[in-house]
Design a protein around this motif. Structure first.
Motif, PDB file in Angstrom:
ATOM      1  N   THR A 240       0.788  -1.231   0.000  1.00 26.81           N
ATOM      2  CA  THR A 240       0.000   0.000   0.000  1.00 26.81           C
ATOM      3  C   THR A 240       0.823   1.286   0.000  1.00 26.81           C
ATOM      4  OG1 THR A 240      -0.149  -0.071   2.429  1.00 26.81           O
ATOM      5  CG2 THR A 240      -1.898  -1.162   1.171  1.00 26.81           C
ATOM      6  N   GLU A 241       1.987   1.276   0.610  1.00 28.51           N
ATOM      7  CA  GLU A 241       2.783   2.491   0.728  1.00 28.51           C
ATOM      8  C   GLU A 241       4.092   2.412  -0.050  1.00 28.51           C
ATOM      9  OE1 GLU A 241       3.300   3.585   4.805  1.00 28.51           O
ATOM     10  OE2 GLU A 241       1.168   3.318   5.287  1.00 28.51           O
ATOM     11  N   GLN A 242       4.843   1.342   0.191  1.00 27.65           N
ATOM     12  CA  GLN A 242       6.152   1.251  -0.466  1.00 27.65           C
ATOM     13  C   GLN A 242       6.048   0.825  -1.928  1.00 27.65           C
ATOM     14  OE1 GLN A 242       9.517  -0.135   1.867  1.00 27.65           O
ATOM     15  NE2 GLN A 242       8.169  -0.558   3.602  1.00 27.65           N
ATOM     16  N   LYS A 243       4.911   0.222  -2.265  1.00 27.42           N
ATOM     17  CA  LYS A 243       4.637  -0.149  -3.660  1.00 27.42           C
ATOM     18  C   LYS A 243       5.672  -1.106  -4.250  1.00 27.42           C
ATOM     19  CE  LYS A 243       1.314   3.003  -3.670  1.00 27.42           C
ATOM     20  NZ  LYS A 243      -0.116   2.654  -3.617  1.00 27.42           N
ATOM     21  N   VAL A 244       6.251  -1.963  -3.385  1.00 27.92           N
ATOM     22  CA  VAL A 244       7.230  -2.925  -3.887  1.00 27.92           C
ATOM     23  C   VAL A 244       6.601  -4.305  -4.091  1.00 27.92           C
ATOM     24  CG1 VAL A 244       9.173  -1.726  -2.830  1.00 27.92           C
ATOM     25  CG2 VAL A 244       7.994  -3.522  -1.543  1.00 27.92           C
ATOM     26  N   ALA A 245       5.288  -4.401  -3.854  1.00 24.77           N
ATOM     27  CA  ALA A 245       4.563  -5.656  -4.060  1.00 24.77           C
ATOM     28  C   ALA A 245       3.192  -5.343  -4.638  1.00 24.77           C
ATOM     29  CB  ALA A 245       4.416  -6.410  -2.735  1.00 24.77           C
ATOM     30  N   ALA A 246       2.706  -6.236  -5.455  1.00 28.81           N
ATOM     31  CA  ALA A 246       1.411  -6.034  -6.099  1.00 28.81           C
ATOM     32  C   ALA A 246       0.280  -6.447  -5.167  1.00 28.81           C
ATOM     33  CB  ALA A 246       1.333  -6.851  -7.387  1.00 28.81           C
ATOM     34  N   PRO A 247      -0.882  -5.763  -5.229  1.00 26.03           N
ATOM     35  CA  PRO A 247      -2.045  -6.209  -4.466  1.00 26.03           C
ATOM     36  C   PRO A 247      -2.535  -7.552  -4.987  1.00 26.03           C
ATOM     37  CG  PRO A 247      -2.642  -4.446  -5.985  1.00 26.03           C
ATOM     38  CD  PRO A 247      -1.153  -4.545  -6.022  1.00 26.03           C
ATOM     39  N   VAL A 248      -3.182  -8.304  -4.119  1.00 29.44           N
ATOM     40  CA  VAL A 248      -3.682  -9.625  -4.499  1.00 29.44           C
ATOM     41  C   VAL A 248      -4.991  -9.474  -5.268  1.00 29.44           C
ATOM     42  CG1 VAL A 248      -4.435 -11.870  -3.641  1.00 29.44           C
ATOM     43  CG2 VAL A 248      -2.567 -10.651  -2.509  1.00 29.44           C
ATOM     44  N   ALA A 249      -5.116 -10.203  -6.347  1.00 26.69           N
ATOM     45  CA  ALA A 249      -6.281 -10.035  -7.214  1.00 26.69           C
ATOM     46  C   ALA A 249      -7.568 -10.536  -6.586  1.00 26.69           C
ATOM     47  CB  ALA A 249      -6.023 -10.753  -8.541  1.00 26.69           C
ATOM     48  N   SER A 250      -7.504 -11.671  -5.885  1.00 24.40           N
ATOM     49  CA  SER A 250      -8.729 -12.294  -5.374  1.00 24.40           C
ATOM     50  C   SER A 250      -8.416 -13.155  -4.166  1.00 24.40           C
ATOM     51  CB  SER A 250      -9.361 -13.161  -6.478  1.00 24.40           C
ATOM     52  OG  SER A 250     -10.358 -14.013  -5.971  1.00 24.40           O
ATOM     53  N   ALA A 251      -9.413 -13.326  -3.297  1.00 24.28           N
ATOM     54  CA  ALA A 251      -9.248 -14.188  -2.126  1.00 24.28           C
ATOM     55  C   ALA A 251      -9.013 -15.634  -2.515  1.00 24.28           C
ATOM     56  CB  ALA A 251     -10.476 -14.084  -1.224  1.00 24.28           C
ATOM     57  N   SER A 252      -9.378 -15.982  -3.733  1.00 30.33           N
ATOM     58  CA  SER A 252      -9.147 -17.351  -4.211  1.00 30.33           C
ATOM     59  C   SER A 252      -7.692 -17.588  -4.595  1.00 30.33           C
ATOM     60  CB  SER A 252     -10.054 -17.658  -5.409  1.00 30.33           C
ATOM     61  OG  SER A 252      -9.743 -16.818  -6.511  1.00 30.33           O
ATOM     62  N   ASP A 253      -6.909 -16.523  -4.671  1.00 28.81           N
ATOM     63  CA  ASP A 253      -5.486 -16.652  -5.011  1.00 28.81           C
ATOM     64  C   ASP A 253      -4.687 -16.981  -3.762  1.00 28.81           C
ATOM     65  OD1 ASP A 253      -5.717 -16.040  -7.770  1.00 28.81           O
ATOM     66  OD2 ASP A 253      -5.838 -13.903  -7.291  1.00 28.81           O
ATOM     67  N   THR A 254      -4.954 -18.154  -3.188  1.00 25.04           N
ATOM     68  CA  THR A 254      -4.359 -18.512  -1.903  1.00 25.04           C
ATOM     69  C   THR A 254      -2.848 -18.685  -1.981  1.00 25.04           C
ATOM     70  OG1 THR A 254      -4.875 -20.836  -2.329  1.00 25.04           O
ATOM     71  CG2 THR A 254      -6.478 -19.564  -1.045  1.00 25.04           C
ATOM     72  N   GLY A 255      -2.331 -18.974  -3.158  1.00 24.87           N
ATOM     73  CA  GLY A 255      -0.888 -19.113  -3.334  1.00 24.87           C
ATOM     74  C   GLY A 255      -0.299 -17.938  -4.102  1.00 24.87           C
ATOM     75  N   TRP A 256      -0.863 -16.768  -3.916  1.00 27.15           N
ATOM     76  CA  TRP A 256      -0.491 -15.583  -4.697  1.00 27.15           C
ATOM     77  C   TRP A 256       1.006 -15.320  -4.711  1.00 27.15           C
ATOM     78  CZ3 TRP A 256      -2.358 -12.192  -8.143  1.00 27.15           C
ATOM     79  CH2 TRP A 256      -1.691 -10.967  -8.313  1.00 27.15           C
ATOM     80  N   GLY A 257       1.597 -15.189  -3.551  1.00 28.40           N
ATOM     81  CA  GLY A 257       3.007 -14.843  -3.491  1.00 28.40           C
ATOM     82  C   GLY A 257       3.886 -15.864  -4.164  1.00 28.40           C
ATOM     83  N   GLU A 258       3.599 -17.133  -3.911  1.00 26.02           N
ATOM     84  CA  GLU A 258       4.400 -18.203  -4.484  1.00 26.02           C
ATOM     85  C   GLU A 258       4.272 -18.237  -6.009  1.00 26.02           C
ATOM     86  OE1 GLU A 258       2.079 -20.150  -1.090  1.00 26.02           O
ATOM     87  OE2 GLU A 258       2.293 -18.092  -1.825  1.00 26.02           O
ATOM     88  N   THR A 259       3.048 -17.996  -6.502  1.00 20.71           N
ATOM     89  CA  THR A 259       2.815 -18.016  -7.945  1.00 20.71           C
ATOM     90  C   THR A 259       3.470 -16.826  -8.638  1.00 20.71           C
ATOM     91  OG1 THR A 259       0.708 -19.170  -7.637  1.00 20.71           O
ATOM     92  CG2 THR A 259       1.040 -18.053  -9.733  1.00 20.71           C
ATOM     93  N   GLN A 260       3.376 -15.652  -8.012  1.00 16.17           N
ATOM     94  CA  GLN A 260       4.009 -14.468  -8.595  1.00 16.17           C
ATOM     95  C   GLN A 260       5.518 -14.653  -8.687  1.00 16.17           C
ATOM     96  OE1 GLN A 260       2.427 -11.373  -9.797  1.00 16.17           O
ATOM     97  NE2 GLN A 260       0.949 -13.036  -9.902  1.00 16.17           N
ATOM     98  N   TYR A 261       6.085 -15.245  -7.666  1.00  9.48           N
ATOM     99  CA  TYR A 261       7.530 -15.470  -7.676  1.00  9.48           C
ATOM    100  C   TYR A 261       7.921 -16.529  -8.702  1.00  9.48           C
ATOM    101  CZ  TYR A 261      12.046 -17.354  -6.362  1.00  9.48           C
ATOM    102  OH  TYR A 261      13.327 -17.828  -6.408  1.00  9.48           O
TER     103      TYR A 261
END
Length: 420
Positions: A240-261
């Motif tokens: 939200t502030e540092q803008k070094v990570a993307a917001p999560v698209a949906s609550a169903s994206d339970t593996g968001w961080g792992e998938t983005q990486y």
């Protein structure tokens, strides 16, 4: 994209499903006084999982030719659904699998294990890696012995970092170093970090930064501990502030961080040691690296996680069950787990075999990261309602990462609902 292992300590999602894999009558599961039969219940999500368990079963049978030992398996969600039924009906298997993150919901079904029990099983506390016996403890009582251990690491894309002239994470790095790397790597529609949605994936950095867990040793929920709230708010500010990570698209994206990486969209993410080899051999063909969590003001605190076996309270032939437990956690079984590379064993003398199972070009890196990460671990502390906390918080994280809700408010609401 490479399909990573969903380890025993991955984000937990229980499902109200009916299964047949762990069925059976009360006598079959709990045995009868003087009976020589011992049933083992454990989850298995694939043919490879079942084959690995059967190999350990054969070791237990060879060690105990006088016992009739049988194995029953079911997929992860089904396993715990059935365990709830078995606990209520007195039908838990004498030797039952358990995971560190799930234990607080099932302690009523397990017998407390004493030092005398370990002796009967042929096991010694000194056999196991430091901190590992905390995995299946709850409120100071031991309900099981682990067969594997894991902790959280920061995984990084060395190619993205090199292209950004960003320093690579390393043993002993700090949270200032983490922020510097994340900022330098955020450009050209790529992000320096990918926030997590799973309990372990999002809580790891706030715990390391604050030096406190969101529950106390006596099982009291402590989500509103000021230090944890501050560190968790910092974590959400990466979006939200540092803008070094993307917001999560949906609550169903339970593996968001792992998938983005793993998809090459983010330079760093937090995940468990159970996925180390999978990331190194990723199908996106980037050079992957790993490092322990950054060091905070109070040191480098990380949780030790894992799975193991306990003895059910219903078991009528506990001494026989302890013999089987000893075999499943003995050197032969632990050497087998380590040599297969499936998981990092809890038994200290078997751990070198795990590193030997890894491709030589990755071996030194994995060994260095693991040895450093496991130096300052402590057992996870949870409340009796811990599983409900995770179910509530996870979907709320989407609003937090999108700036629509504050992390402090989500934690406060969860504390009010589940802190009793």
């Amino acid at each position: 994209m490479k399909k990573f292992k969903v380890g025993a300590v991955a984000a937990v999602a229980t499902a109200a499903l009916v299964l047949t894999g762990c069925g059976g009558g009360a006598k079959e599961a709990a045995g009868a006084a003087g009976d020589n039969s011992v049933v083992i219940d454990m989850w298995a999500g694939s043919e490879d999982d079942t084959a690995a368990l059967n190999a350990q079963l054969e070791i237990a049978k060879a060690d105990n030719p006088d016992l009739n030992i049988t194995l029953r398996t079911a997929p992860w969600g089904d396993f715990f659904t059935k365990m709830t039924t078995n606990m209520a009906s007195g039908n838990m298997a004498c030797v039952t699998g358990m995971n560190s993150g799930m234990l607080s919901s099932y302690t009523a079904g397990f017998a407390e294990l004493t030092p005398e029990d370990l002796t009967k099983a042929g096991l010694k506390e000194a056999d196991f890696a430091p901190g590992s016996l905390d995995i299946l403890k709850n409120k100071g009582k031991t309900y099981g012995i682990p067969f594997d251990i894991s902790t959280m690491l920061v995984y990084y894309n060395a190619d993205l970092l090199k292209a950004s002239n960003a320093p690579e994470p390393k043993v002993g790095w700090t949270f200032d170093d983490f922020e510097a790397t994340a900022k330098a790597a955020t450009h050209d529609k790529k992000y320096g970090f990918a926030v997590g949605m799973g309990d372990f994936q999002w809580q790891a950095l706030p715990i390391a930064k604050s030096g406190v867990q969101p529950a106390t040793a006596d099982g009291t929920l402590d989500l509103t501990n000021p230090a944890f709230v501050e560190a968790s708010t910092w974590y959400s500010s990466l979006v939200t502030e540092q803008k070094v990570a993307a917001p999560v698209a949906s609550a169903s994206d339970t593996g968001w961080g792992e998938t983005q990486y793993s998809g090459g969209n983010a330079a760093m993410a937090v995940d468990g040691t159970w996925n180390a080899v999978g990331y190194l051999e990723n199908d996106s063909n980037f050079t992957a690296g790993m490092a322990p969590l950054p060091t905070g003001p109070n040191g480098n605190k990380s949780l030790i996680l894992g799975s193991g076996y306990g003895i059910s309270k219903d078991c009528k032939n506990k001494d026989a069950a302890l013999k089987v437990l000893g075999s499943l956690l003995g050197k032969k079984s632990q050497d087998h787990i380590a040599s297969s590379g499936r998981s990092y064993p809890a038994r200290a003398e078997s751990q070198p075999l795990y590193f030997e199972s890894i491709d030589a070009k990755y071996r030194d890196q994995v060994k260095t990261a693991f040895e450093a990460a496991f130096q300052n671990v402590e057992g996870q502390q949870v409340s009796d309602n811990w599983s409900k906390v995770g179910v509530y918080v996870q979907p709320q994280l989407v609003s937090v990462y999108n700036g629509q809700e504050s992390m402090a408010k989500v934690l406060e609401t969860a504390q009010q609902q589940f802190g009793k």
